[in-house]
Design an enzyme around this catalytic site. Structure first.
Site, PDB file in Angstrom:
ATOM      1  N   GLU A 187       0.820  -1.235   0.000  1.00 52.13           N
ATOM      2  CA  GLU A 187       0.000   0.000   0.000  1.00 52.13           C
ATOM      3  C   GLU A 187       0.849   1.278   0.000  1.00 52.13           C
ATOM      4  O   GLU A 187       0.381   2.346   0.340  1.00 52.13           O
ATOM      5  CB  GLU A 187      -1.010   0.086   1.162  1.00 52.13           C
TER       6      GLU A 187
ATOM      7  N   TYR B  61       3.591   1.931   1.864  1.00 47.62           N
ATOM      8  CA  TYR B  61       4.255   2.273   3.136  1.00 47.62           C
ATOM      9  C   TYR B  61       5.781   2.059   3.034  1.00 47.62           C
ATOM     10  O   TYR B  61       6.293   1.705   1.976  1.00 47.62           O
ATOM     11  CB  TYR B  61       3.643   1.454   4.280  1.00 47.62           C
TER      12      TYR B  61
ATOM     13  N   ARG C 132       2.892  -8.932   3.902  1.00 49.63           N
ATOM     14  CA  ARG C 132       1.937  -8.334   2.956  1.00 49.63           C
ATOM     15  C   ARG C 132       2.733  -7.738   1.812  1.00 49.63           C
ATOM     16  O   ARG C 132       3.446  -6.738   1.975  1.00 49.63           O
ATOM     17  CB  ARG C 132       1.108  -7.262   3.675  1.00 49.63           C
TER      18      ARG C 132
ATOM     19  N   HIS D  81      -1.533   3.852  -1.557  1.00 56.76           N
ATOM     20  CA  HIS D  81      -2.608   4.775  -1.190  1.00 56.76           C
ATOM     21  C   HIS D  81      -2.680   5.966  -2.145  1.00 56.76           C
ATOM     22  O   HIS D  81      -3.743   6.534  -2.335  1.00 56.76           O
ATOM     23  CB  HIS D  81      -2.431   5.284   0.244  1.00 56.76           C
TER      24      HIS D  81
ATOM     25  N   GLN E  73     -18.178   4.578   4.117  1.00 57.94           N
ATOM     26  CA  GLN E  73     -18.688   5.767   4.799  1.00 57.94           C
ATOM     27  C   GLN E  73     -18.444   5.787   6.304  1.00 57.94           C
ATOM     28  O   GLN E  73     -18.196   6.843   6.863  1.00 57.94           O
ATOM     29  CB  GLN E  73     -20.186   5.931   4.505  1.00 57.94           C
TER      30      GLN E  73
END
Ligand code: NAP
Ligand code: SF4
Length: 694
Positions: free
Chosen positions: A188, A190, A238, A276, A363
Site C-alpha cells: 500500500e 508504506y 503483505r 494509497h 462511509q
C-alpha cells in the site's frame, strides 16, 4: 462469473432450519489450513483495519470485545490494525506503537479475549514511512508523498539497520503480548514499498540502486524477525503484488521479492493492491467483486508457502469461488467483518442469506479512519461499539408500530424484533428500502441490493410483521394495542423556487432513478451532493462495469498482462453521448463534501465522461431556452433538454400531528427527524440506538 447474487436464492421461499443440507456449501473456504506448527480452522483471514480504538482512552477493552466477537464468529485468523515499531513509523502523532514491554502489556487483554473464543490473532507491524502524518516521518529518500503534507527525512544507513531491528523487536513484544503471529506490512505504499520501488528510492548505499539493495529492507526485516521469534510463530508478509502507480515495481521484481521473503522465513504471503496514492480505485463499491485475485493466482506458481488474496471479496460465494478456482490458499476480508462478525459462522450454518453484507461504501469505516474518528459500519452500527450498543433480550415484549421501511425503519424494526418486541412495520410502497431503492439503480452501487436482501431476510427470520402497500392512517393504529409508535417516514425531495421551476424540462431525481423517465441528451443537474453525483453517473455511465471485470480493468488502465512497471497502462473509456452540467451554488470544489476515500473516484468518473462541474452558480430561471445561470458576473444560458433537481431533502412528517393525537409515545427517526445531511449511516444508527433502549 463473480456476478452479483441477485436476487439471492430463497428470497421468496426461505429455507427452513430443518431442511438445510448438512454438508458444507463452502468446502474450500471452510477447510482448515495446516501451517506445520499450527492449524487455522478455515481459509478466512480478517484483514487489518485501523479502527481508531487503538488510540482512544479505554480503547483496548473495546478492541478486545471487537476482536473477540469476530473470533466467536468463527474467522480463521485475525490481523489487527497497523501498529508502528517506532515513533518515526507512526501513522499519525501518538498512533499505536509497540516498542516496549509496557506497550505489549496493554495488548494482552486483546489476545486473551480472542483466545478465549478459540480464535487466533496476529498483530500487523506497520511503518508508515513518508505516509506518516507528522513531522518526524522518514523514508528511503526525502521525497514527499502526494497525499501527505510532511516531507520525510531520508533514513541514514544506520537508521535503516535500526529500523529493521525495531521491526524484529516489535514482533518479539507482540509475541510476549500473546499474539499468534505478526503481519509485516510491505504494501500500500508504506515504508517497505518506498524502499523497494525506484519511484521513491534514490539511495546510493546498500539499500538503494540495484534490485537486491532495494529489496534488502524487506528481506532483512523478515529474516531478523524469524530469528527473534523462533519457528513457531506466524509471520505474514503483505506483499505489494500490484503497485498501480507510475514507477511501481515490474512483475519480475515482485516475484524476486516473493521468493526471497519465502526463503527468509515467512509463513504466509498476503496480497497488497495499489499504493494509497494510486488514482485507481481498489476497494470502492464500484470495483468488481474479487477484481484482483488474478494477481495472486499469477504468484501461485512462483512460491510454495500459502498465499492470501484480497480486495472486494464480500460474500462466502465469492470467497469459495476464488479458492475453488485456485487463485489463492486463503482469502482476506476486512470490512465484511465490520459488517457482520458472524460471517463465517453463518456460512457454516448455510445461512449466507442472513449475512449483513459489506457494501464497500467506506462511509463509516475508512472515511472515519481518515478523519481520525472511531470506525464503525454503515450497515452494522454495533461494529466497534460492542460494549456500548447492546441489544438485550427484553423481559416484557411491547407491540410496536414502525411507519416507513427505509433504512431507519428497517434498522429499528429488526433490532427491536431481535430483542423480542412484537414489531409491525408499515410501508406505503410495494417494497422495503426507501431511498436505498434509488441508490441501487446507480451504476457501481449494485451492492445496495445486498442490504435490502439482508433486511428482507431478517424480517422473515425475526418475525417482523411487514405490511407493504399500506398507507398508515393514524386513527387505524388506535385501539390495536401499540405501546409505542416509531415514525420513520423519511424525506421528500426539496423543490426549486426559481421562476420556471414547474417548466416541463424540470425533473426530480426520483423521476430519473425510480421512475426511469426518459432524459434528453443535454442535461443540467442542480445540486452536487451525493445524489447529484449519483444522477450524473447514472446519466453518463451506460454500462454496469462491476460485472465486466476485463472491461473495468481496461477502463481504469490496469494491464492484466503486467507489461509495465506497476501494471498501469492507457485508460479505455467508452464515450458517452450525453452532455451533462453538474452545478452548485457554493464556490468550493464540486464534490468536496463527498466521502474522503471515495469522492475522488466519483469526480474522476464524471471527468472521464466530460461532465462539466461548475461551482459558484446562481440559478436565475428555467424556460424553453434552458437553464439561465450567473457564474460570477457572467450570464449564461445552458441550452439543456432537462434540468434535474438534486437539491437535498426535507423531512416528510405529514403524519406527525395525527400520531401525536393518539396519546401513544411517538419517536421520530431518520430523515423524518432531520433531513439535512441525512445519510443511511445516520438513519441506521439512529434506528439501532432507539431499538437498544425501547
Ligand atoms: P445534499 O448532500 O444535501 O446536497 C444537496 C445539494 O443541493 C447541496 O449540496 C446544495 O448545494 C444544493 N441545494 C440545497 N438547497 C438548494 C436549493 N434550494 N436550490 C438549489 N440547490 C440547493 O443532498 P443529496 O445530494 O440529496 O444527498 C442526500 C444525502 O444522501 C447526503 O447527505 C449524502 O450523504 C447521502 N448520499 C451519499 C452518497 C454517497 O456517495 N456517499 C450518495 C448519495 C446520497 P449548493 O447549496 O452549493 O447549491
Ligand atoms: Fe463496508 Fe460500508 Fe460498513 Fe465500511 S461502512 S464496512 S464499507 S458497509
Amino acid at each position: 462469473y463473480y456476478q452479483f447474487i441477485i436476487p439471492i436464492k430463497n428470497m421468496d421461499t426461505p429455507m427452513s432450519e430443518s431442511n438445510q443440507p448438512h454438508s458444507s456449501p463452502y468446502p474450500h473456504m471452510l477447510a482448515p489450513l495446516d501451517l506445520g506448527f499450527t492449524t487455522l480452522k478455515n481459509r478466512v483471514l480478517m484483514g487489518s483495519m485501523h479502527v481508531g480504538l487503538e488510540e482512544e482512552k479505554g480503547g483496548f477493552a473495546k478492541l478486545a470485545a471487537f476482536y473477540a466477537a469476530r473470533a466467536k464468529g468463527g474467522v480463521g485468523l485475525i490481523v489487527t490494525g497497523g501498529i508502528s515499531p517506532n515513533i518515526a513509523g507512526w501513522v499519525a502523532p501518538f498512533a499505536g506503537r509497540m516498542s516496549s514491554s509496557r506497550h505489549a502489556k496493554k495488548h494482552q487483554v486483546i489476545t486473551d479475549a480472542v483466545h478465549a473464543e478459540a480464535g487466533k490473532i496476529c498483530m500487523q507491524i506497520l511503518h508508515s514511512g513518508r505516509y506518516g502524518y507528522h513531522p518526524l516521518n522518514v523514508s528511503a529518500s526525502a521525497v514527499k508523498s502526494p497525499i501527505t503534507p510532511f516531507k520525510p527525512k531520508s533514513l541514514s544507513t544506520r537508521g535503516v539497520y535500526k529500523t529493521i531491528n525495531d521491526y524484529a523487536q516489535c514482533a518479539v513484544y507482540a509475541q510476549s503480548a500473546g499474539y499468534d503471529g505478526v503481519e509485516i506490512m510491505g504494501s500500500e505504499g508504506y515504508l517497505i514499498n518506498q524502499f523497494f520501488c525506484e519511484r521513491t528510492n534514490f539511495r546510493d548505499d546498500e539499500f538503494g540502486g540495484s534490485l537486491e539493495n532495494r529489496a534488502r529492507l524487506a528481506i532483512e526485516t523478515v529474516k531478523q524477525t524469524r530469528a527473534e521469534v523462533g519457528p513457531n510463530f506466524i509471520i505474514i508478509y503483505r506483499l505489494s503484488m500490484l503497485d498501480l502507480v507510475e514507477g511501481g515495481a515490474p512483475w519480475d521484481e515482485v516475484v524476486y521479492l516473493a521468493k526471497a521473503i519465502e526463503a527468509a522465513g515467512a509463513t504466509l504471503i498476503n496480497t497488497g493492491i495499489g499504493w494509497h496514492e494510486s488514482r485507481v480505485p481498489t476497494i470502492a463499491t464500484s470495483v468488481p467483486r474479487a477484481a484482483f485475485t488474478w494477481i495472486t493466482q499469477r504468484m501461485k506458481s512462483e512460491v510454495t508457502i500459502p498465499l492470501i488474496t484480497t480486495n472486494r471479496i464480500n460474500t462466502p460465494e465469492v470467497a469459495e469461488q476464488v479458492l475453488a478456482d485456485g487463485h489463492a490458499d486463503m482469502v482476506s476480508m476486512a470490512r465484511p467483518f465490520l459488517a457482520d462478525p458472524d460471517f463465517v459462522a453463518k456460512a457454516m450454518r448455510n445461512q449466507s442469506d442472513q449475512i449483513n453484507t459489506c457494501i464497500a461504501c467506506n462511509q463509516a469505516c475508512l472515511d472515519h479512519a481518515f478523519e481520525q474518528k472511531r470506525a464503525s459500519c454503515l450497515v452494522n452500527p454495533q461494529a466497534c461499539y460492542e460494549t456500548e450498543l447492546i441489544f438485550k433480550t427484553v423481559g416484557q415484549a411491547k407491540k410496536l408500530a414502525v411507519i416507513g421501511a427505509g433504512p431507519a425503519g428497517l434498522a429499528f424494526a429488526t433490532y427491536a424484533a431481535k430483542r423480542g418486541h412484537d414489531v409491525h412495520l408499515y410501508e406505503q410502497s410495494s417494497a422495503i428500502g426507501g431511498q436505498f431503492n434509488y441508490a441501487k439503480q446507480v451504476p457501481g452501487k449494485e451492492e445496495f441490493y445486498e442490504t435490502l436482501r439482508y433486511y428482507a431476510r431478517m424480517i422473515e427470520v425475526l418475525g417482523v410483521q411487514l405490511h407493504l402497500n399500506t398507507r398508515v392512517d393514524a386513527k387505524a393504529l388506535a385501539g390495536q394495542g401499540f405501546a409505542e409508535v416509531i415514525m420513520a417516514t423519511g424525506i421528500k425531495p426539496r423543490d426549486l423556487t426559481i421562476p420556471g421551476h414547474d417548466h416541463t424540462k424540470v425533473m426530480s431525481y426520483i423521476d430519473v432513478l425510480r421512475d426511469h423517465k426518459p432524459v434528453g441528451q443535454k442535461v443540467a443537474v442542480i445540486g452536487a451532493g451525493g445524489i447529484g453525483f449519483d444522477v450524473s453517473e447514472y446519466l453518463v455511465e451506460h454500462e454496469n462495469l462491476t460485472t465486466n471485470l476485463d472491461k473495468w480493468l481496461t477502463h481504469w488502465g490496469i494491464d492484466k498482462n503486467y507489461t509495465t512497471p506497476g501494471s498501469l497502462t492507457e485508460k479505455h473509456i467508452t464515450p458517452t453521448t450525453r452532455e451533462v452540467y453538474l452545478l452548485q451554488r457554493k464556490t468550493s470544489k464540486v464534490g468536496k463534501g463527498l466521502g474522503k476515500t471515495t469522492g475522488w473516484i466519483h469526480r474522476t468518473s464524471l471527468a472521464h465522461h466530460q461532465v462539466k462541474m461548475m461551482s459558484g452558480v446562481s440559478y436565475e430561471k428555467i424556460d424553453d431556452a434552458g437553464l439561465h445561470i450567473m457564474v460570477g458576473d457572467e450570464y449564461q444560458i445552458l441550452d439543456v433538454d432537462h434540468v434535474i433537481v438534486c437539491a437535498g431533502q426535507e423531512p416528510l412528517r405529514e403524519l406527525e400531528t395525527q400520531l401525536q393525537a393518539l396519546s401513544i409515545p411517538l419517536h421520530i427517526i431518520g430523515g423524518a427527524y432531520e433531513a439535512g445531511e441525512l445519510d443511511a449511516k445516520r438513519a441506521i444508527r439512529q434506528g439501532a440506538e432507539l431499538a437498544a433502549k425501547i
